[in-house]
Design a protein around this motif. Structure first.
Motif, PDB file in Angstrom:
ATOM      1  N   PHE A 111       0.746  -1.272   0.034  1.00 53.51           N
ATOM      2  CA  PHE A 111       0.014   0.096  -0.044  1.00 53.51           C
ATOM      3  C   PHE A 111       0.872   1.070  -0.083  1.00 53.51           C
ATOM      4  O   PHE A 111       0.534   2.196  -0.668  1.00 53.51           O
ATOM      5  CB  PHE A 111      -0.905   0.087   1.190  1.00 53.51           C
ATOM      6  CG  PHE A 111      -2.278   0.492   1.046  1.00 53.51           C
ATOM      7  CD1 PHE A 111      -3.199   0.108  -0.022  1.00 53.51           C
ATOM      8  CD2 PHE A 111      -2.689   1.838   1.809  1.00 53.51           C
ATOM      9  CE1 PHE A 111      -4.440   0.646  -0.003  1.00 53.51           C
ATOM     10  CE2 PHE A 111      -3.806   2.360   1.536  1.00 53.51           C
ATOM     11  CZ  PHE A 111      -4.914   1.679   0.708  1.00 53.51           C
ATOM     12  N   SER A 112       1.775   1.151   0.814  1.00 50.78           N
ATOM     13  CA  SER A 112       2.870   2.449   0.864  1.00 50.78           C
ATOM     14  C   SER A 112       3.650   2.797  -0.264  1.00 50.78           C
ATOM     15  O   SER A 112       3.397   3.790  -0.961  1.00 50.78           O
ATOM     16  CB  SER A 112       3.930   2.248   2.032  1.00 50.78           C
ATOM     17  OG  SER A 112       3.398   2.136   3.227  1.00 50.78           O
ATOM     18  N   PHE A 113       3.929   1.411  -1.192  1.00 51.50           N
ATOM     19  CA  PHE A 113       4.667   1.907  -2.389  1.00 51.50           C
ATOM     20  C   PHE A 113       3.788   2.161  -3.484  1.00 51.50           C
ATOM     21  O   PHE A 113       3.980   2.713  -4.438  1.00 51.50           O
ATOM     22  CB  PHE A 113       5.765   0.618  -2.761  1.00 51.50           C
ATOM     23  CG  PHE A 113       6.997   0.794  -2.067  1.00 51.50           C
ATOM     24  CD1 PHE A 113       8.051   1.434  -2.911  1.00 51.50           C
ATOM     25  CD2 PHE A 113       7.279   0.585  -0.781  1.00 51.50           C
ATOM     26  CE1 PHE A 113       9.075   1.814  -2.320  1.00 51.50           C
ATOM     27  CE2 PHE A 113       8.521   0.999  -0.200  1.00 51.50           C
ATOM     28  CZ  PHE A 113       9.503   1.573  -0.953  1.00 51.50           C
ATOM     29  N   THR A 114       2.595   1.540  -3.385  1.00 55.06           N
ATOM     30  CA  THR A 114       1.574   1.756  -4.594  1.00 55.06           C
ATOM     31  C   THR A 114       1.354   3.416  -4.447  1.00 55.06           C
ATOM     32  O   THR A 114       1.318   4.071  -5.586  1.00 55.06           O
ATOM     33  CB  THR A 114       0.272   1.053  -4.196  1.00 55.06           C
ATOM     34  OG1 THR A 114       0.394   0.052  -4.299  1.00 55.06           O
ATOM     35  CG2 THR A 114      -0.934   1.647  -5.107  1.00 55.06           C
ATOM     36  N   ILE A 119       2.682   9.207  -6.397  1.00 51.49           N
ATOM     37  CA  ILE A 119       3.107  10.445  -5.972  1.00 51.49           C
ATOM     38  C   ILE A 119       4.383  10.759  -6.829  1.00 51.49           C
ATOM     39  O   ILE A 119       4.706  11.704  -7.397  1.00 51.49           O
ATOM     40  CB  ILE A 119       3.255  10.746  -4.613  1.00 51.49           C
ATOM     41  CG1 ILE A 119       1.707  10.473  -3.721  1.00 51.49           C
ATOM     42  CG2 ILE A 119       4.105  11.944  -4.444  1.00 51.49           C
ATOM     43  CD1 ILE A 119       1.943  10.349  -2.337  1.00 51.49           C
ATOM     44  N   PHE A 120       5.174   9.816  -6.486  1.00 51.63           N
ATOM     45  CA  PHE A 120       6.716  10.064  -7.420  1.00 51.63           C
ATOM     46  C   PHE A 120       6.598  10.189  -8.884  1.00 51.63           C
ATOM     47  O   PHE A 120       7.094  11.142  -9.160  1.00 51.63           O
ATOM     48  CB  PHE A 120       7.536   8.982  -6.981  1.00 51.63           C
ATOM     49  CG  PHE A 120       8.992   9.029  -7.263  1.00 51.63           C
ATOM     50  CD1 PHE A 120       9.748   9.688  -6.062  1.00 51.63           C
ATOM     51  CD2 PHE A 120       9.426   8.738  -8.438  1.00 51.63           C
ATOM     52  CE1 PHE A 120      11.110   9.968  -6.468  1.00 51.63           C
ATOM     53  CE2 PHE A 120      10.928   9.060  -8.409  1.00 51.63           C
ATOM     54  CZ  PHE A 120      11.757   9.940  -7.470  1.00 51.63           C
ATOM     55  N   MET A 121       5.694   9.684  -9.420  1.00 53.08           N
ATOM     56  CA  MET A 121       5.405   9.656 -10.876  1.00 53.08           C
ATOM     57  C   MET A 121       4.476  10.776 -11.395  1.00 53.08           C
ATOM     58  O   MET A 121       4.712  11.003 -12.480  1.00 53.08           O
ATOM     59  CB  MET A 121       4.906   8.326 -11.500  1.00 53.08           C
ATOM     60  CG  MET A 121       5.952   7.174 -11.466  1.00 53.08           C
ATOM     61  SD  MET A 121       4.884   5.656 -11.473  1.00 53.08           S
ATOM     62  CE  MET A 121       4.305   5.653 -13.165  1.00 53.08           C
ATOM     63  N   MET A 122       3.866  11.291 -10.200  1.00 54.83           N
ATOM     64  CA  MET A 122       2.920  12.384 -11.069  1.00 54.83           C
ATOM     65  C   MET A 122       2.888  13.602 -10.397  1.00 54.83           C
ATOM     66  O   MET A 122       2.594  14.720 -10.865  1.00 54.83           O
ATOM     67  CB  MET A 122       1.379  12.000 -10.475  1.00 54.83           C
ATOM     68  CG  MET A 122       0.903  10.700 -11.435  1.00 54.83           C
ATOM     69  SD  MET A 122      -0.890  10.345 -11.152  1.00 54.83           S
ATOM     70  CE  MET A 122      -1.629  11.728 -12.016  1.00 54.83           C
ATOM     71  N   VAL A 123       3.661  13.925  -9.250  1.00 56.18           N
ATOM     72  CA  VAL A 123       3.965  15.114  -8.581  1.00 56.18           C
ATOM     73  C   VAL A 123       5.290  15.622  -8.965  1.00 56.18           C
ATOM     74  O   VAL A 123       6.341  15.124  -8.975  1.00 56.18           O
ATOM     75  CB  VAL A 123       4.007  15.169  -6.936  1.00 56.18           C
ATOM     76  CG1 VAL A 123       4.156  16.353  -6.206  1.00 56.18           C
ATOM     77  CG2 VAL A 123       2.513  14.613  -6.647  1.00 56.18           C
ATOM     78  N   ASP A 124       5.471  16.977  -9.229  1.00 54.21           N
ATOM     79  CA  ASP A 124       6.682  17.800  -9.664  1.00 54.21           C
ATOM     80  C   ASP A 124       7.433  18.100  -8.655  1.00 54.21           C
ATOM     81  O   ASP A 124       8.694  18.186  -8.671  1.00 54.21           O
ATOM     82  CB  ASP A 124       6.351  18.971 -10.422  1.00 54.21           C
ATOM     83  CG  ASP A 124       5.703  18.712 -11.640  1.00 54.21           C
ATOM     84  OD1 ASP A 124       5.935  17.658 -12.375  1.00 54.21           O
ATOM     85  OD2 ASP A 124       4.912  19.608 -12.378  1.00 54.21           O
ATOM     86  N   SER A 125       6.902  18.269  -7.352  1.00 52.16           N
ATOM     87  CA  SER A 125       7.607  18.746  -6.206  1.00 52.16           C
ATOM     88  C   SER A 125       8.708  17.655  -5.787  1.00 52.16           C
ATOM     89  O   SER A 125       8.207  16.673  -5.160  1.00 52.16           O
ATOM     90  CB  SER A 125       6.755  19.055  -4.871  1.00 52.16           C
ATOM     91  OG  SER A 125       7.474  19.129  -3.869  1.00 52.16           O
ATOM     92  N   LYS A 126       9.914  17.923  -5.488  1.00 49.08           N
ATOM     93  CA  LYS A 126      10.774  16.851  -5.171  1.00 49.08           C
ATOM     94  C   LYS A 126      10.659  16.662  -3.746  1.00 49.08           C
ATOM     95  O   LYS A 126      10.839  15.570  -3.568  1.00 49.08           O
ATOM     96  CB  LYS A 126      12.452  17.431  -5.463  1.00 49.08           C
ATOM     97  CG  LYS A 126      12.789  17.449  -6.790  1.00 49.08           C
ATOM     98  CD  LYS A 126      14.372  17.500  -7.266  1.00 49.08           C
ATOM     99  CE  LYS A 126      14.569  17.525  -8.696  1.00 49.08           C
ATOM    100  NZ  LYS A 126      15.906  17.774  -8.810  1.00 49.08           N
ATOM    101  N   PHE A 131       9.818  12.779   0.177  1.00 41.57           N
ATOM    102  CA  PHE A 131       8.952  12.676   1.495  1.00 41.57           C
ATOM    103  C   PHE A 131       8.184  11.307   1.341  1.00 41.57           C
ATOM    104  O   PHE A 131       8.377  10.381   2.539  1.00 41.57           O
ATOM    105  CB  PHE A 131       8.109  13.704   2.046  1.00 41.57           C
ATOM    106  CG  PHE A 131       7.346  13.535   3.082  1.00 41.57           C
ATOM    107  CD1 PHE A 131       7.870  13.650   4.287  1.00 41.57           C
ATOM    108  CD2 PHE A 131       6.012  13.179   3.092  1.00 41.57           C
ATOM    109  CE1 PHE A 131       7.270  13.449   5.465  1.00 41.57           C
ATOM    110  CE2 PHE A 131       5.295  12.877   4.191  1.00 41.57           C
ATOM    111  CZ  PHE A 131       5.933  12.950   5.507  1.00 41.57           C
ATOM    112  N   SER A 132       7.500  11.168   0.343  1.00 36.47           N
ATOM    113  CA  SER A 132       6.687   9.926   0.328  1.00 36.47           C
ATOM    114  C   SER A 132       7.236   8.746   0.259  1.00 36.47           C
ATOM    115  O   SER A 132       7.104   7.588   0.644  1.00 36.47           O
ATOM    116  CB  SER A 132       5.480  10.059  -1.056  1.00 36.47           C
ATOM    117  OG  SER A 132       5.988  10.427  -2.340  1.00 36.47           O
TER     118      SER A 132
END
Length: 180
Positions: A111-114, A119-126, A131-132
């Protein structure tokens, strides 16, 4: 016990023997609690849904999380029915309430990695991306530290969760491009 389970137990015992401390006990109990019922990810999902900028991330997370839950908890765990390591190894002193379901794969890790990979693939903020990702890693490791999962459960959860995130994000991007 098969060879993989023996290696798993050796790794868990190594973690216990080298890292176990009252401070880490407290920290790991709190970190794993963030993953209980996916609560931290559901809270992030609510935050994403409440902002226009991240609404598509929230929708994609919701789809991926639902698929992850179905695959992990409804399909794989009951079929594999792997007992947890603390039920197999004598003398383990649990420092947190033991989970009651099966061990494989790690639901916390999956669930955490899903969620983190969406988030990693869709959010621009490093900052948000890393953090996620760090949070997902810590939640996954806490499951080993607490002797709740075998390393192969956690690794499988990480892989399955990441694959689900990849496919859901890829599919949603294709659908959004078709609409536009």
């Amino acid at each position: 016990m098969n060879a993989i389970t023996l290696i798993d137990i050796d790794i868990l015992n190594s973690i216990q023997n080298s890292l176990k401390s009252p401070l880490l006990d407290n920290v790991m109990r709190k970190i794993t609690a963030l993953g209980d019922f996916g609560i931290i990810w559901i809270l992030l999902l609510i935050v994403f849904f409440s902002t226009k900028e991240f609404r598509e991330v929230g929708k994609t997370m919701a789809i991926a999380m639902l698929i992850s839950f179905i695959i992990c908890n409804i399909l794989i765990k009951p079929i594999v029915a792997r007992i947890r390591p603390f039920n197999l190894v004598d003398g383990i002193n649990l420092i947190s309430a033991p989970p009651l379901d099966y061990s494989f794969p790690s639901g916390h890790s999956m669930f955490s990695f899903t969620s983190a990979m969406v988030i990693f693939m869709m959010v621009d903020s490093k900052f948000i991306k890393y953090f996620s990702l760090v949070l997902a890693i810590l939640i996954s490791f806490s499951r080993l530290y607490l002797y709740f999962h075998y390393p192969t459960d956690v690794i499988s959860g990480i892989i399955l969760g990441s694959v689900i995130a990849y496919f859901v994000v890829t599919k949603r991007r294709k659908n959004l491009q078709t609409v536009l």
